[in-house]
Design a protein around this motif. Structure first.
Motif, PDB file in Angstrom:
ATOM      1  N   THR A 124       0.848  -1.186   0.000  1.00 40.97           N
ATOM      2  CA  THR A 124       0.000   0.000   0.000  1.00 40.97           C
ATOM      3  C   THR A 124       0.886   1.240   0.000  1.00 40.97           C
ATOM      4  OG1 THR A 124      -0.082   0.191   2.403  1.00 40.97           O
ATOM      5  CG2 THR A 124      -1.712  -1.266   1.360  1.00 40.97           C
ATOM      6  N   SER A 125       0.265   2.384   0.016  1.00 40.66           N
ATOM      7  CA  SER A 125       1.032   3.627   0.066  1.00 40.66           C
ATOM      8  C   SER A 125       1.881   3.713   1.331  1.00 40.66           C
ATOM      9  CB  SER A 125       0.096   4.833  -0.018  1.00 40.66           C
ATOM     10  OG  SER A 125      -0.888   4.779   0.995  1.00 40.66           O
ATOM     11  N   TYR A 126       1.454   3.039   2.385  1.00 41.54           N
ATOM     12  CA  TYR A 126       2.218   3.054   3.638  1.00 41.54           C
ATOM     13  C   TYR A 126       3.590   2.400   3.445  1.00 41.54           C
ATOM     14  CZ  TYR A 126      -1.963   4.579   6.130  1.00 41.54           C
ATOM     15  OH  TYR A 126      -3.053   5.286   6.570  1.00 41.54           O
ATOM     16  N   ALA A 127       3.641   1.342   2.650  1.00 38.77           N
ATOM     17  CA  ALA A 127       4.918   0.671   2.398  1.00 38.77           C
ATOM     18  C   ALA A 127       5.883   1.596   1.664  1.00 38.77           C
ATOM     19  CB  ALA A 127       4.684  -0.609   1.601  1.00 38.77           C
ATOM     20  N   LEU A 128       5.362   2.318   0.677  1.00 35.79           N
ATOM     21  CA  LEU A 128       6.216   3.247  -0.069  1.00 35.79           C
ATOM     22  C   LEU A 128       6.708   4.370   0.824  1.00 35.79           C
ATOM     23  CD1 LEU A 128       7.481   4.407  -2.619  1.00 35.79           C
ATOM     24  CD2 LEU A 128       5.261   5.467  -3.148  1.00 35.79           C
ATOM     25  N   VAL A 129       5.815   4.952   1.616  1.00 30.62           N
ATOM     26  CA  VAL A 129       6.206   6.070   2.476  1.00 30.62           C
ATOM     27  C   VAL A 129       7.229   5.609   3.516  1.00 30.62           C
ATOM     28  CG1 VAL A 129       5.386   7.709   4.209  1.00 30.62           C
ATOM     29  CG2 VAL A 129       4.099   7.379   2.096  1.00 30.62           C
ATOM     30  N   ASP A 130       7.061   4.413   4.068  1.00 29.81           N
ATOM     31  CA  ASP A 130       8.041   3.889   5.029  1.00 29.81           C
ATOM     32  C   ASP A 130       9.411   3.727   4.376  1.00 29.81           C
ATOM     33  OD1 ASP A 130       6.220   3.836   7.070  1.00 29.81           O
ATOM     34  OD2 ASP A 130       5.750   1.700   6.874  1.00 29.81           O
ATOM     35  N   ALA A 131       9.433   3.264   3.128  1.00 30.12           N
ATOM     36  CA  ALA A 131      10.706   3.101   2.420  1.00 30.12           C
ATOM     37  C   ALA A 131      11.357   4.457   2.147  1.00 30.12           C
ATOM     38  CB  ALA A 131      10.477   2.344   1.115  1.00 30.12           C
ATOM     39  N   LEU A 132      10.567   5.445   1.790  1.00 30.70           N
ATOM     40  CA  LEU A 132      11.109   6.790   1.567  1.00 30.70           C
ATOM     41  C   LEU A 132      11.594   7.408   2.869  1.00 30.70           C
ATOM     42  CD1 LEU A 132       8.426   8.117  -0.943  1.00 30.70           C
ATOM     43  CD2 LEU A 132      10.816   7.623  -1.470  1.00 30.70           C
ATOM     44  N   ARG A 133      10.888   7.118   3.957  1.00 32.73           N
ATOM     45  CA  ARG A 133      11.287   7.643   5.263  1.00 32.73           C
ATOM     46  C   ARG A 133      12.675   7.124   5.655  1.00 32.73           C
ATOM     47  NH1 ARG A 133       7.275   9.089   8.730  1.00 32.73           N
ATOM     48  NH2 ARG A 133       5.950   7.452   7.841  1.00 32.73           N
ATOM     49  N   GLU A 134      12.934   5.845   5.356  1.00 30.05           N
ATOM     50  CA  GLU A 134      14.232   5.251   5.687  1.00 30.05           C
ATOM     51  C   GLU A 134      15.378   5.939   4.948  1.00 30.05           C
ATOM     52  OE1 GLU A 134      13.996   1.141   4.786  1.00 30.05           O
ATOM     53  OE2 GLU A 134      12.584   0.664   6.407  1.00 30.05           O
ATOM     54  N   GLN A 135      15.094   6.473   3.770  1.00 30.73           N
ATOM     55  CA  GLN A 135      16.139   7.085   2.951  1.00 30.73           C
ATOM     56  C   GLN A 135      16.263   8.594   3.167  1.00 30.73           C
ATOM     57  OE1 GLN A 135      18.269   5.371   1.160  1.00 30.73           O
ATOM     58  NE2 GLN A 135      17.243   3.431   1.639  1.00 30.73           N
ATOM     59  N   THR A 136      15.417   9.152   4.016  1.00 30.33           N
ATOM     60  CA  THR A 136      15.417  10.594   4.244  1.00 30.33           C
ATOM     61  C   THR A 136      16.268  10.943   5.461  1.00 30.33           C
ATOM     62  OG1 THR A 136      13.190  10.766   3.293  1.00 30.33           O
ATOM     63  CG2 THR A 136      13.952  12.607   4.649  1.00 30.33           C
ATOM     64  N   PRO A 137      17.229  11.853   5.320  1.00 28.85           N
ATOM     65  CA  PRO A 137      18.087  12.239   6.449  1.00 28.85           C
ATOM     66  C   PRO A 137      17.270  12.791   7.621  1.00 28.85           C
ATOM     67  CG  PRO A 137      18.958  13.096   4.387  1.00 28.85           C
ATOM     68  CD  PRO A 137      17.591  12.561   4.082  1.00 28.85           C
ATOM     69  N   PRO A 138      17.796  12.701   8.837  1.00 28.80           N
ATOM     70  CA  PRO A 138      17.058  13.153  10.027  1.00 28.80           C
ATOM     71  C   PRO A 138      16.577  14.596   9.934  1.00 28.80           C
ATOM     72  CG  PRO A 138      18.967  11.864  10.686  1.00 28.80           C
ATOM     73  CD  PRO A 138      19.075  12.053   9.207  1.00 28.80           C
ATOM     74  N   ASP A 139      17.400  15.495   9.398  1.00 26.73           N
ATOM     75  CA  ASP A 139      17.004  16.899   9.360  1.00 26.73           C
ATOM     76  C   ASP A 139      15.978  17.208   8.282  1.00 26.73           C
ATOM     77  OD1 ASP A 139      18.963  16.367   7.438  1.00 26.73           O
ATOM     78  OD2 ASP A 139      19.575  18.469   7.341  1.00 26.73           O
ATOM     79  N   LEU A 140      15.643  16.202   7.457  1.00 26.34           N
ATOM     80  CA  LEU A 140      14.630  16.394   6.424  1.00 26.34           C
ATOM     81  C   LEU A 140      13.418  15.488   6.627  1.00 26.34           C
ATOM     82  CD1 LEU A 140      16.842  16.733   3.200  1.00 26.34           C
ATOM     83  CD2 LEU A 140      15.755  18.563   4.526  1.00 26.34           C
TER      84      LEU A 140
END
Length: 292
Positions: A124-140
């Protein structure tokens, strides 16, 4: 299934007084259509409103039995493909600019590797957002909430843009900008929230004959934490326009006022004052490159 688009008394007046939509009502049956009209007729405003990228001042739009109310991208309805493609593409392009193309590709690759040819449950969209969250630096990390979990709008504009020619032939460009940020609910009620975002500033040269845009003379990503800010930077030649969010990466109420024509100042500025401005910009903005 009845998928006709019904628009009733749709109106939109921008804060500069321009009436882009004036009590528009029409019904469009299922099919493929083009929207034609002269510049300033309101075509872009109508499309942005239908795609829920901005709220109308009055009126409504109905698609079949569905009410066109915006929801955060994370929880948008499955049959709202016009939101997926319009807003979704804007969001992913902006995220790529902020965290880097390689980071976005790593997130997408993980989803493909995990779910390709797999049996249910499907992603679902939650899986994609979780994957993008893992690749996003802490300050972003704030980007994930702004882009996917909330309905976030900006009202950025350039109040003044001036330039002064230096003895070496270059130009010191000063811009006064305003940055405002809002969160909206599905009924269009907006609440202003503090700005604490990395936003581009920049300047463009005059377009060559036959071209719509001029060359980029300056671009810097600055950390903005207040409504009004002043930035000074140097360009090799005189820019035609300068301002905030020059490439319109953010979902803005009125993106057309992001840039302002540069006025050439004839007043000579002491070198010591230029140094103070340069030190102030460096301390306040510290450009943040995209992360790969």
């Amino acid at each position: 299934m009845n998928l006709q688009l019904r628009i009733e008394n749709l109106s939109k007046i921008y804060k500069n007084g321009v009436r882009a939509l004036d009590n528009v009502s029409l019904t469009i049956p299922c099919g493929m259509y083009g929207l034609l009209g002269p510049n300033g007729a309101g075509k872009s405003t109508l499309m942005r409103t239908l795609a829920t990228l901005q709220e109308p001042d009055a009126g409504s739009a109905t698609r079949g039995t569905e009410r066109l109310k915006e929801r955060p991208l994370l929880t948008v309805e499955a049959n709202q493909g016009y939101v997926h493609y319009r807003k979704g593409s804007v969001v992913l392009y902006y995220l790529r600019e902020m965290i880097g193309e390689n980071a976005v590709n790593r997130a997408l690759r993980k989803i493909v590797q995990q779910y390709a040819y797999a049996k249910p449950p499907y992603p679902t969209s939650y899986a994609l957002v979780d994957a993008l969250r893992e690749q996003t630096p802490p300050d972003l990390q704030y980007l994930i909430k702004d882009l996917f979990e909330d309905i976030t709008l900006f009202s950025n504009r350039t109040i003044e843009a001036t330039a002064q020619k230096r003895p070496d032939g270059k130009y010191d460009v000063t811009i006064n900008v305003e940055a405002r940020k809002f969160k909206a609910d599905d009924k269009g009620n907006e609440t202003e929230v503090p700005v604490n975002d990395w936003i581009d500033i920049g300047a463009f040269a005059k377009p060559a004959k036959g071209k719509k845009y001029g060359a980029t003379l300056y671009r810097e990503r600055v950390h903005i934490t207040q409504r009004n800010s002043t930035f000074t930077f140097t360009t090799d030649s005189l820019p035609e326009k300068a301002g905030i969010d020059p490439f319109a990466l953010l979902i803005d109420r009125i993106p057309d006022d992001n840039m302002k024509s540069v006025t050439l100042s004839t007043q000579k500025e002491p070198a010591s004052q230029r140094k103070v401005k340069a030190r102030t910009l460096k301390a306040a903005s510290s450009p943040r490159p995209s992360t790969s």
